[in-house]
Design an enzyme around this catalytic site. Sequence first.
Site, PDB file in Angstrom:
ATOM      1  CB  SER A   4      -7.762  -0.990 -16.379  1.00 53.74           C
ATOM      2  OG  SER A   4      -7.810  -0.562 -15.048  1.00 53.74           O
ATOM      3  CE  LYS A  44     -11.360   9.631  -0.141  1.00 57.09           C
ATOM      4  NZ  LYS A  44     -10.969   9.761   1.289  1.00 57.09           N
TER       5      LYS A  44
END
Length: 444
Positions: A99, A140
């Site tokens: 991550s 988005k």
Amino acid sequence: MRRALLMVLMVSMLLLPTVSAEKKVVYVGEIEGTITQYTADQFESYIKIAEERNAEALIIELNTPGGQGDAMMRIVSLIQNSTVPVIIYVYPRGAIAASAGTYIAMASHLIAMAPGTSIGACEPILGYSANGSIVRAPAKIRNFYAAYMRSLAEASGRNETAAVKFVLEDLSLTAQEALRANVIEIIANDVPELLKKANGMKTKVPVSGKGYVTLNFTNVEVKRLNPSLSYQIVSFLANPGIAYILLTVGMLGLVFGFLTPGWHVPETLGAILLVLGVVGMGYFGYNTAGLVLVILGIIFFIAEALTPTFGLFTIAGLVSFILGGLIMFGKGGGIYLVSGETFSTLRIIIIVTGIILALFFLFGMVAVMKAHKKRPETGKEEMIGAVGRVVEDLDPEGMIKVRGELWKAVSKTGETIKAGEKVRVVKMNGLTLIVERFEGDGDV
């Protein structure tokens, strides 16, 4: 003549200033655990030390499951603006750069991994649902982070396709796979092997103000940068499990304290644990987190003065004050409030100051309690039990003298008490004292 010239030459050589090759230094720092603002502070501290001491490079041993996006972006900016090459080394064996850790690695000037490590899995998430399933971010946000990762890969000449898959497909790669995919540059078992393999390589990302730099690790000295005291404290608190437990127990303590007023222990512990849990969430920097704890400590001290609790608030204030001071001045942030040498002295000052404040409020509490227990100097309560002497026979009414003042008095039993005898006040009826004969040695 030749001998004279030879002598002059030898003397001149002896007098010439000696030039010795200064040994180059490579610093090695460690970042482990969840990426928070505290991690960014520690990263900034490492880079600043390396820059101030003109290091050849800074190696960060990274092991993280990820963390906060804003803290990660701040670290990326720190690396990109560093005047010293920053090498991210996923280490030790079994470590991961997942991550947020992958973004940090992709922004670095060189990436190395130890065998048995992995990198990737960068899909942004919003959290977890009640049943434990992942709540994925909307398209988005995912597209933004994919473009951000692509830009980092593009700037470093690394594999853009794999970089985007890290985000959109949660791709994860082993060290060997990452090397073959042109995501990393080196696989090394330890720092010496890393330096040997990286020697002569050109950085994948331009070093601020220097452009692409060819790494020269010939005859270098490796120095380790130990994590600051602040970072060690907040790293423990920032563990998601620890932070969650602190928040939960803290809130339960406050609720239980409000339901059982007068004890003060549950709400005191609850307040401390709740603040530590909030600090552990990692949204503060060192300075803010430390300041919050110092303020909490002062509030406890004031509460002790206003509501004596036999030292409970004092102990709570002492713990909060010292912990806050150590975090705030613990040489953790990139902006040094004090030097390392000064902090060694300051640490003692913080502890001593906290103890002095605690003693001040503790003794203040004792004085308040004594004042509450002390008999009032004037009024009805003060007269009860006082011993006086009869100046006019009580038959059953007469006059007595108590503490230098004349009072009208009445014998409690109705018996006659002669002048000169001692009496003790047992009751007060308006301005008349009800007394009884006293045979003891009390003051008159």
